[in-house]
Every structure is written in C-alpha cells, then in structure tokens.
Write a protein that holds these residues in place. Structure first.
Motif, PDB file in Angstrom:
ATOM      1  N   TRP A   1       0.802  -1.230   0.000  1.00 53.64           N
ATOM      2  CA  TRP A   1       0.000   0.000   0.000  1.00 53.64           C
ATOM      3  C   TRP A   1       0.834   1.278   0.000  1.00 53.64           C
ATOM      4  O   TRP A   1       0.289   2.374  -0.068  1.00 53.64           O
ATOM      5  CB  TRP A   1      -0.912  -0.003   1.235  1.00 53.64           C
ATOM      6  CG  TRP A   1      -2.034  -0.980   1.101  1.00 53.64           C
ATOM      7  CD1 TRP A   1      -2.013  -2.300   1.451  1.00 53.64           C
ATOM      8  CD2 TRP A   1      -3.321  -0.732   0.553  1.00 53.64           C
ATOM      9  NE1 TRP A   1      -3.223  -2.884   1.167  1.00 53.64           N
ATOM     10  CE2 TRP A   1      -4.049  -1.946   0.607  1.00 53.64           C
ATOM     11  CE3 TRP A   1      -3.941   0.388   0.019  1.00 53.64           C
ATOM     12  CZ2 TRP A   1      -5.348  -2.058   0.162  1.00 53.64           C
ATOM     13  CZ3 TRP A   1      -5.251   0.288  -0.429  1.00 53.64           C
ATOM     14  CH2 TRP A   1      -5.932  -0.925  -0.365  1.00 53.64           C
ATOM     15  N   THR A   2       2.151   1.150   0.099  1.00 52.35           N
ATOM     16  CA  THR A   2       3.007   2.337   0.257  1.00 52.35           C
ATOM     17  C   THR A   2       2.778   3.369  -0.841  1.00 52.35           C
ATOM     18  O   THR A   2       2.529   4.556  -0.566  1.00 52.35           O
ATOM     19  CB  THR A   2       4.491   1.928   0.269  1.00 52.35           C
ATOM     20  OG1 THR A   2       4.726   1.054   1.360  1.00 52.35           O
ATOM     21  CG2 THR A   2       5.373   3.164   0.421  1.00 52.35           C
ATOM     22  N   PHE A   3       2.864   2.938  -2.104  1.00 49.76           N
ATOM     23  CA  PHE A   3       2.730   3.877  -3.220  1.00 49.76           C
ATOM     24  C   PHE A   3       1.378   4.583  -3.191  1.00 49.76           C
ATOM     25  O   PHE A   3       1.298   5.817  -3.310  1.00 49.76           O
ATOM     26  CB  PHE A   3       2.914   3.144  -4.553  1.00 49.76           C
ATOM     27  CG  PHE A   3       2.745   4.026  -5.759  1.00 49.76           C
ATOM     28  CD1 PHE A   3       3.791   4.814  -6.219  1.00 49.76           C
ATOM     29  CD2 PHE A   3       1.522   4.121  -6.423  1.00 49.76           C
ATOM     30  CE1 PHE A   3       3.645   5.644  -7.315  1.00 49.76           C
ATOM     31  CE2 PHE A   3       1.353   4.945  -7.518  1.00 49.76           C
ATOM     32  CZ  PHE A   3       2.419   5.707  -7.967  1.00 49.76           C
ATOM     33  N   VAL A   4       0.307   3.807  -3.009  1.00 52.26           N
ATOM     34  CA  VAL A   4      -1.048   4.381  -3.027  1.00 52.26           C
ATOM     35  C   VAL A   4      -1.245   5.339  -1.869  1.00 52.26           C
ATOM     36  O   VAL A   4      -1.804   6.437  -2.032  1.00 52.26           O
ATOM     37  CB  VAL A   4      -2.109   3.251  -2.986  1.00 52.26           C
ATOM     38  CG1 VAL A   4      -3.514   3.827  -2.846  1.00 52.26           C
ATOM     39  CG2 VAL A   4      -2.032   2.388  -4.233  1.00 52.26           C
ATOM     40  N   LEU A   5      -0.773   4.959  -0.683  1.00 53.11           N
ATOM     41  CA  LEU A   5      -0.974   5.807   0.495  1.00 53.11           C
ATOM     42  C   LEU A   5      -0.188   7.107   0.394  1.00 53.11           C
ATOM     43  O   LEU A   5      -0.701   8.187   0.729  1.00 53.11           O
ATOM     44  CB  LEU A   5      -0.578   5.048   1.760  1.00 53.11           C
ATOM     45  CG  LEU A   5      -1.500   3.889   2.163  1.00 53.11           C
ATOM     46  CD1 LEU A   5      -0.929   3.134   3.355  1.00 53.11           C
ATOM     47  CD2 LEU A   5      -2.902   4.400   2.493  1.00 53.11           C
TER      48      LEU A   5
ATOM     49  N   MET B   1      11.304  11.079  -4.931  1.00 51.58           N
ATOM     50  CA  MET B   1      11.137  10.295  -6.156  1.00 51.58           C
ATOM     51  C   MET B   1      10.039  10.880  -7.035  1.00 51.58           C
ATOM     52  O   MET B   1      10.193  11.012  -8.245  1.00 51.58           O
ATOM     53  CB  MET B   1      10.797   8.844  -5.795  1.00 51.58           C
ATOM     54  CG  MET B   1      10.552   7.932  -6.998  1.00 51.58           C
ATOM     55  SD  MET B   1       9.811   6.358  -6.524  1.00 51.58           S
ATOM     56  CE  MET B   1       8.121   6.869  -6.125  1.00 51.58           C
ATOM     57  N   MET B   2       8.904  11.266  -6.420  1.00 46.26           N
ATOM     58  CA  MET B   2       7.789  11.836  -7.188  1.00 46.26           C
ATOM     59  C   MET B   2       8.193  13.176  -7.800  1.00 46.26           C
ATOM     60  O   MET B   2       7.825  13.498  -8.938  1.00 46.26           O
ATOM     61  CB  MET B   2       6.566  12.012  -6.291  1.00 46.26           C
ATOM     62  CG  MET B   2       5.895  10.712  -5.886  1.00 46.26           C
ATOM     63  SD  MET B   2       5.338   9.719  -7.306  1.00 46.26           S
ATOM     64  CE  MET B   2       4.039  10.755  -7.954  1.00 46.26           C
ATOM     65  N   THR B   3       8.955  13.978  -7.063  1.00 43.70           N
ATOM     66  CA  THR B   3       9.424  15.265  -7.591  1.00 43.70           C
ATOM     67  C   THR B   3      10.283  15.052  -8.826  1.00 43.70           C
ATOM     68  O   THR B   3      10.121  15.723  -9.847  1.00 43.70           O
ATOM     69  CB  THR B   3      10.235  16.020  -6.514  1.00 43.70           C
ATOM     70  OG1 THR B   3       9.454  16.134  -5.332  1.00 43.70           O
ATOM     71  CG2 THR B   3      10.612  17.407  -6.989  1.00 43.70           C
ATOM     72  N   TYR B   4      11.195  14.104  -8.733  1.00 41.44           N
ATOM     73  CA  TYR B   4      12.121  13.803  -9.829  1.00 41.44           C
ATOM     74  C   TYR B   4      11.364  13.311 -11.071  1.00 41.44           C
ATOM     75  O   TYR B   4      11.554  13.826 -12.177  1.00 41.44           O
ATOM     76  CB  TYR B   4      13.113  12.746  -9.354  1.00 41.44           C
ATOM     77  CG  TYR B   4      14.024  12.224 -10.440  1.00 41.44           C
ATOM     78  CD1 TYR B   4      15.081  12.987 -10.927  1.00 41.44           C
ATOM     79  CD2 TYR B   4      13.838  10.951 -10.971  1.00 41.44           C
ATOM     80  CE1 TYR B   4      15.926  12.504 -11.912  1.00 41.44           C
ATOM     81  CE2 TYR B   4      14.674  10.456 -11.964  1.00 41.44           C
ATOM     82  CZ  TYR B   4      15.715  11.234 -12.423  1.00 41.44           C
ATOM     83  OH  TYR B   4      16.540  10.752 -13.413  1.00 41.44           O
ATOM     84  N   HIS B   5      10.506  12.325 -10.899  1.00 41.65           N
ATOM     85  CA  HIS B   5       9.827  11.725 -12.051  1.00 41.65           C
ATOM     86  C   HIS B   5       8.771  12.659 -12.654  1.00 41.65           C
ATOM     87  O   HIS B   5       8.605  12.701 -13.873  1.00 41.65           O
ATOM     88  CB  HIS B   5       9.182  10.392 -11.660  1.00 41.65           C
ATOM     89  CG  HIS B   5      10.168   9.289 -11.437  1.00 41.65           C
ATOM     90  ND1 HIS B   5      11.117   8.947 -12.379  1.00 41.65           N
ATOM     91  CD2 HIS B   5      10.375   8.464 -10.384  1.00 41.65           C
ATOM     92  CE1 HIS B   5      11.860   7.955 -11.922  1.00 41.65           C
ATOM     93  NE2 HIS B   5      11.434   7.650 -10.705  1.00 41.65           N
ATOM     94  N   CYS B   6       8.067  13.395 -11.804  1.00 42.31           N
ATOM     95  CA  CYS B   6       7.019  14.290 -12.325  1.00 42.31           C
ATOM     96  C   CYS B   6       7.612  15.419 -13.159  1.00 42.31           C
ATOM     97  O   CYS B   6       6.974  15.906 -14.087  1.00 42.31           O
ATOM     98  CB  CYS B   6       6.175  14.852 -11.184  1.00 42.31           C
ATOM     99  SG  CYS B   6       5.005  13.647 -10.509  1.00 42.31           S
TER     100      CYS B   6
END
Length: 461
Positions: free
Chosen positions: A9-13, A70-75
C-alpha cells in the motif's frame, strides 16, 4: 507478500497524501479570504501543509521523504514530456523578436540569480560559514527560476560533489521562491493600485467556456476507438519516458566503463539529473516520427491531444510542487539556515529590481503585465506568473501571456550553457570563480542584445 502488508500500500498511500492535501487546500483557499487573496497556488499550500504535518511525530513517521523526492524527480520529466508531445500550432502573427527577447530576459533572470547566489556563497564560505558548500548559491536560479524539480535534481548532483544537504537547500529555495512570488507580487500589486498606476480587473470570460475545438482537433482518433483517449496520452508519455530511461542507463554504463571515476562521479549524475532534457528531446523525436508516418498514410489518425496533454502536464507539475515542498527535511536546515535566508532575500531583491528595470525598457506598452508575469515565473513557476498576470490582465489582452508561453524554446537555447556550468562549478573553488566570471560575461552580453535600441541609439547621437 500479503495484501495487507504495508509495502503493498506504500505507493497508493503516499500518493493519496499528496492528492488529498491538494483537495483540502483547494477548499481552504476558496473559503478563507486572506489565503485566497495571497494568490498562493493550491499545490504550494498543499506542500506547506504536509511540511507542517512533519513536525508532528506520528505524521512525520508516516510521510515518506524518499517517496516525495522520487515523485518530484519523475514528475519533472513526465511533465516536460507531456508538454513536448503537444502538436505545435504556429501563428503567423507572432512577433518572433519579442519572443526571443522574452527568452533572453528569462535566462538573464537566471543569470542575475546565479551571480548573486554564487558570489554570496563564495564570500560566506570563505568568511562566516567555512563549512558551507561554496557553489551552493547556484541552486538559487534552479529553485527560484526553475522550481522544485530542478532544485532537487541539481541538489542531488551537488550532494555527490560533497554538499551534504544539497537537496534540502535546493527544495527550500524553491518553496521560499513561491512565497516571494506571491507575497511580494501581491504587495506590489496593491502599492501600484493605491498609486493609481493600474487597476485590478475582473475576468469577463467564464473559465468554464471551452469550445469543442479546444478539446478535439482535426484528424484525431475517433471517440469510439477500443481504448480511451486519456489512456493513449498517458501511454505515449510513459513510452517516451522508458526510452529516456534506457538512454540514460546506456550512457551511464558506457561512461563508467570507459571513463572511470570521471564517468562515475561527474557524467553519471549529470545524465540522470537531465531526465527532463532527454525526455523532451525524445518527445520531439517521437512527434516527428508520428508526423512522417501520418504523411506516408501508415498512421491514419493523430493520437496526441493537446488539451489532454495540457491537463496531464498540469497534474504532473502540481504533484511535483507538492512533493518537492513535502520532501524538505527541516532538521537538515539548521546548519544552512542563515546562508539560505541571506541568499533568498538578496536574490529576491536582485530579481525584482532587474525584472522591473528590463520590462520597463523592453515592453513599454505593457510593462506591468510583463513584469508580473516574468517576476512570478522567475521566483515560482510559469503558473505563478500567470496567476499574478490575471490580476491585471484577466483576459490576456496584452501579449504578456503569449510571450511567457512561447519563450520556452529560446530560453532553453540561451540557458543551456548555464545548466552545463552548474555541475562544473561544484568541482572546487577555482571552478566556482571561473563559473562566476563566465555568467557575469553572459549576463552583460545578453543585456546588450536586450537593450540594443537604447545602446545603439545613443552611439548614433
């Protein structure tokens, strides 16, 4: 692995934390008048909300810093790809010279920020703060001018070069930049209003009035296709991103194998930090391939949709801003807090003064509209510039909004040398001083071009 394990659930949460915070802050922004009047974007408020929650022990444990980075980098990469995949719509009446000037002003803004930031951190590292990374001031144009994505990328590169808190320093500059854009922008708006130099306007066009021609374009795939149009847009973006990954992986492998420590310590971080540039380049390449296939009748429809790609890029950039601010590790700020505040304050004054002066010279017919759009962008993002601009030009009747959109290509061309210099400057003190000299020369050269009418007119007299 069980379905109830946390790893499942890590990614979704973690993503839910970002998206729910956006909804909560959108409600807060609409309901609380002084926050609405501050013009702070919802994504910035959401990032600040998560950042504040990290001061609460339980919440701090639940918010995953690595995921936010990670989300900052990929987005950043995905957002640039979505923008680059859009079908270009050339307008014959565009003033190419004005667009080029706007690109030069954008890059000159980065340069003045780089000059101020680098000069300050060199002086501070040699005097009051000997442990400060001498080149850290070059994160000012990345945080102020480019935003959270670039601040994180180059912060990571500087961490590999010895700046222990590079990511936190860069992301903090980006967060402060948003506050500077909105707070200083709103204060100056009201100062000009009281002086009678401009009047805040109400939009005469409902934002909900979107024509079908804005959503569906000529020769597009029909709606009765076996796959949803949005699914196609997402698939295209991720297809380009996979090619981007494979290219960066191959380049890193070759550089490590044949160039040793230089490849591992210098080129590899550079390749992975430029995911947005590789992504944009491949997006343009794919777009060209699609165009050739369509001309040869191999592909019958246009599968990219500008409206949906705009929405996708908006989604990626909103998530990027929230995650970038949420990724700031406040505990790591203690050692660099004063240098951070000094660089940000002096950088804000320099940016304001330069943009105000140059807009008066280059755009005499709409100097205030140009100023607010450019100042908002050079301390926040293009969206922040648009938000400030709408307060005095809600229907975009002046060319300021169009200039802001079209200047991206000349800005990339003129600004590319700066991007290459930033990693070089982190090598040692001598490299920083050489970089400082180069960007000073570039700044004066670009401004000679911008002020050519005044300079050459005086010489003729």
């Amino acid at each position: 692995m069980n379905l109830w394990d946390y790893d499942v659930w890590t990614f979704v949460l973690q993503l839910s934390i970002i998206l729910v915070s956006i909804i909560i802050c959108n409600i807060i922004r609409r309901k609380i008048k002084f926050i609405k009047n501050s013009l702070l974007p919802t994504s910035v408020l959401a990032g600040l909300l998560i950042f504040i929650l990290k001061f609460i022990p339980f919440c701090s444990d639940f918010i995953n810093k690595d995921f936010m980075e990670m989300m900052t980098y990929h987005c950043l990469g995905l957002g640039f790809i979505a923008l680059a995949l859009k079908t270009s719509q050339n307008k014959k009446d565009d003033n190419k010279l004005v667009v080029m000037d706007t690109g030069l002003i954008t890059v000159s803004g980065y340069l003045i920020q780089g000059i101020v930031g680098l000069a300050l951190t060199i002086i501070l590292s040699l005097t009051i703060f000997p442990s400060l990374f001498f080149a850290s001031g070059l994160l000012l144009p990345m945080g102020y001018g480019q935003g959270t994505g670039q601040a994180l990328n180059f912060g990571k590169i500087y961490e590999t070069l010895g700046f222990e808190n590079g990511v936190t320093f860069g992301l903090s500059i980006a967060a402060i930049g948003f506050l500077v854009a909105c707070i200083v922008g709103v204060i100056y708006l009201n100062v000009l209003k009281r002086k009678g130099k401009l009047k805040l306007q109400e939009s005469r066009i409902a934002n909900s009035n979107i024509l079908n021609s804005d959503i569906y374009e000529k020769d597009e795939a029909p709606l009765n296709e076996a796959v949803d149009k949005l699914t196609i847009q997402i698939a295209l973006v991720f297809m380009v991103y996979v090619v981007t990954f494979l290219t960066m992986f191959a380049l890193s492998f070759v550089s490590e194998k044949f160039l040793g420590n230089f490849g591992t310590n210098t080129l590899k971080p550079l390749f992975w930090g430029f995911n947005f540039l590789f992504g944009s380049a491949f997006a343009f390449l794919f777009k060209k391939i699609f165009s050739v296939l369509k001309k040869k009748k191999i592909m019958n429809h246009t599968y990219t949709n500008n409206y949906m790609l705009n929405r996708l890029s908006g989604f990626f950039f909103d998530v990027m801003v929230v995650a970038g601010i949420a990724a700031i590790d406040w505990q790591n700020l203690t050692g660099v807090l004063w240098p951070l505040l000094i660089v940000c304050c002096v950088g804000a004054i320099a940016t304001f003064s330069y943009v105000r002066y140059i807009c008066r010279k280059v755009y005499p017919q709409y100097e205030y509209e140009a100023f607010f759009s450019m100042f908002g962008m050079l301390t926040g993002t293009a969206s922040t510039g648009m938000i400030l601009l709408r307060e005095i030009d809600p229907n975009f009747e002046t060319p300021a909004a169009q200039n802001l959109v079209l200047q991206q290509i000349p800005a990339i061309a003129f600004g590319f040398p700066i991007i290459l210099l930033i990693p070089y400057a982190g090598g040692n003190l001598a490299s920083s001083l050489i970089t400082l000299a180069i960007i000073v020369v570039l700044f004066f050269a670009y401004n000679v071009v911008l002020l050519r009418k005044y300079i050459f007119k005086k010489k003729e007299k």
